[in-house]
Design a protein around this motif. Structure first.
Motif, PDB file in Angstrom:
ATOM      1  N   ARG A  73      25.162  25.905  49.350  1.00  0.00           N
ATOM      2  CA  ARG A  73      26.217  25.514  48.413  1.00  0.00           C
ATOM      3  C   ARG A  73      27.508  25.122  49.110  1.00  0.00           C
ATOM      4  NH1 ARG A  73      27.240  29.790  43.803  1.00  0.00           N
ATOM      5  NH2 ARG A  73      29.305  28.874  43.892  1.00  0.00           N
ATOM      6  N   SER A  74      27.641  25.474  50.369  1.00  0.00           N
ATOM      7  CA  SER A  74      28.855  25.144  51.114  1.00  0.00           C
ATOM      8  C   SER A  74      28.484  24.907  52.570  1.00  0.00           C
ATOM      9  CB  SER A  74      29.855  26.301  51.006  1.00  0.00           C
ATOM     10  OG  SER A  74      31.104  25.942  51.578  1.00  0.00           O
ATOM     11  N   TYR A  75      29.317  24.112  53.234  1.00  0.00           N
ATOM     12  CA  TYR A  75      29.206  23.930  54.682  1.00  0.00           C
ATOM     13  C   TYR A  75      27.820  23.437  55.099  1.00  0.00           C
ATOM     14  CZ  TYR A  75      30.649  24.946  59.506  1.00  0.00           C
ATOM     15  OH  TYR A  75      30.987  24.866  60.820  1.00  0.00           O
ATOM     16  N   ALA A 108      32.187  19.984  55.538  1.00  0.00           N
ATOM     17  CA  ALA A 108      32.584  20.836  56.671  1.00  0.00           C
ATOM     18  C   ALA A 108      33.129  22.198  56.224  1.00  0.00           C
ATOM     19  CB  ALA A 108      33.596  20.118  57.557  1.00  0.00           C
TER      20      ALA A 108
END
Lengths: 316, 210
Positions: free
Chosen positions: A235-237, A99
């Motif tokens: 790479r994120s979220y 998240a």
């Protein structure tokens, strides 16, 4: 969004009673998953019972040397707790891999265990989905299934449990504590908490109607080196294509659980016993019964390569 | 009755009609609620909290999100509605000092809380240091995501100061540092379609370095 009534409960038993007594009632804690689904009318609660006043937001040491995590402890607070960072680092790693900061500040421990699937067909109310509307069929099986499950799925549903935190909790042999509407409490190992879809993919956990999660208990720390490697399109979220949670001991033995592949955190004890033999042996055993689609068969070699990376890092 | 209230009543009536149709064909909704909805009597509740230092008391449809309360009822339109599903971060505000997506929270859940929006951080004559840094470093193009970016950026530096780890933190037991990698990871819940990310990163670095 359909209309609903709302109340704030003042005790866990009262909350459980309120939900059990009202048809269509649901608990609400952080609300980050539920309200998203309510806006889309995938969830249609008639009554919300807010549990934020129950005082279940502390982390305590247990007599056995573990931790008892109140169900309302936020993902952020849990991941930042000094004992978790030091002794259960795989849990901090898993939570921080999921998240966004805003969501982790609101998402709760109990709510995160109950996070519903992110299958895009579950979200698309124009298409059939046995999970959203039992008996309507599954649009995903012959649809775009790159993100979906490869093992533990059924002819009725190939969705995954999407979360990260629960994968680490499964690895740590965590136990879910609940209270039912009659005031009775019970302890459910995380291993038994999520159900495989079978013929009833709309029933996702072993919780009974009105049963409220009050805490999650971690046993004594497992020692070893802790890893949570998550492979995703950003790479994120983003949700996992494959994630590997592992605790590796100095002698090369350890524990492994996989996320993003099944209706529940996927841990096969007979497979992790093969850790000293390398990633191929573990993944062949853990995914022996896999039934991937053409779109997502890549997840099995991806799981092997991700685990190989973890093992290499553990040896370094 | 304001224009806004006229609008919401008519919309409710439309929705109530839709709900009644659905109830008749597929979903067994509690009949009392369905009848109430059909009659336009949706459940409302009083709620009181503080926004930017001012106490507010409202009586709201229980469905009203914190975001819609800020924008439509309190006319604090600095906070933006992007996706309305917690994916874009445009609605980011601070509640009790912690950043959250105001679109994924019901106003009635915030009884007694303290809310800070972009309007509460600074004013055109007295900018918050992060607002001033965004201006200096051109941390936006269209500006739509900017209030959420700034609320998030202020919170990110505070979260690092508090020692909350992130996905890119190598030593979980060490002291957190406001490095570029840390700030970028922690800002991933705020999307900027114009792609001002590198300038936002510059602005945050300047504030972090004091």
């Amino acid at each position: 969004m359909r209309a609903f009534t709302y109340q704030r409960a003042d005790s866990p038993a009262a909350a459980a009673q309120a939900v059990a007594a009202t048809k269509g009632a649901k608990f609400i804690a952080g609300g980050t998953n539920l309200l998203d689904l309510v806006k889309l009318e995938i969830e249609v609660p008639t009554h919300l019972v807010d549990v934020q006043d129950l005082g279940l937001d502390t982390i305590e040491e247990t007599d056995e040397g573990g931790l008892r995590i109140g169900t309302l402890v936020s993902n952020t607070a849990l991941s930042a707790h000094p004992r978790v960072r030091r002794d259960y680092a795989v849990l901090t790693r898993a939570i921080q891999a999921g998240a966004s900061g805003q969501l982790r500040n609101k998402a709760t421990t109990g709510g995160n265990l109950l996070q519903r699937t992110r299958c895009s067909y579950f979200y698309d109310t124009n298409l059939p989905c046995n999970k959203r509307q039992p008996g309507s069929g599954c649009a995903a099986i012959n649809g775009v299934s790159r993100q979906l499950g490869v093992i533990g799925t059924s002819d009725k549903c190939i969705a995954t449990y999407p979360g990260d935190m629960a994968v680490a909790m499964r690895l740590l042999d965590a136990v879910v504590e609940t209270v039912k509407s009659d005031g009775m409490t019970r302890s459910i190992p995380v291993a038994d908490f999520h159900r495989l879809w079978g013929d009833t993919p709309h029933i996702e956990t072993v919780l009974e109607p009105g049963e409220l999660i009050t805490a999650v208990t971690l046993p004594r720390p497992p020692g070893g080196r802790h890893f949570y490697h998550k492979v995703r399109d950003r790479r994120s979220y983003a949700f996992a294509l494959v994630s590997v949670a592992a605790v590796i001991q100095p002698d090369g033995t350890g524990r492994v659980a996989f996320g993003g592949v099944a209706p529940k955190p996927w841990r096969v004890e007979a497979a992790e016993a093969l850790l000293p033999h390398g990633a191929k042996a573990v993944v062949e055993r853990a995914f022996a019964d896999a039934r991937p689609t053409r779109d997502n068969s890549f997840k099995i070699p991806l799981a092997e390569r991700t685990l190989a990376g973890v093992i290499a890092e553990a040896r370094s | 009755m304001s224009d806004n209230e006229h609008f919401s009543v008519s919309r409710r009536e439309v929705m109530a009609g839709g709900a009644a149709t659905a109830a008749a064909t597929a979903i067994p909704v509690a009949s009392a609620r369905a009848a109430a909805e059909q009659a336009g009597q949706v459940p409302t509740m009083p709620v009181a909290f503080e926004v930017n230092g001012k106490k507010v008391e409202l009586n709201l449809d229980t469905r009203t999100t914190l975001l819609d309360t800020l924008r439509e009822h309190l006319k604090l339109t600095g906070t933006k509605k992007g996706c309305d599903h917690g994916q874009c971060g445009a609605c980011t505000v601070m509640v009790n000092g912690t950043r959250v997506n105001s679109c994924l929270s019901l106003a009635v859940m915030h009884q007694g809380d303290t809310v800070t929006t972009i309007e509460g951080l600074g004013t055109p004559d007295d900018l918050h240091p992060m607002q001033a840094a965004f201006v200096k470093h051109d941390g936006y193009q269209c500006g739509y995501c900017t209030p959420g970016q700034i609320c998030s950026a202020v919170s990110v530096l505070e979260e690092i100061r508090q020692g909350i780890p992130s996905h890119v933190t190598e030593d979980l037991t060490g002291t957190m540092q406001p490095t570029r990698d840390e700030m970028r990871e922690r800002m991933s819940g705020n999307i900027c379609r114009c792609g001002a990310y590198s300038n936002i990163s510059d602005a945050m670095s300047e504030v972090a370095e004091g």
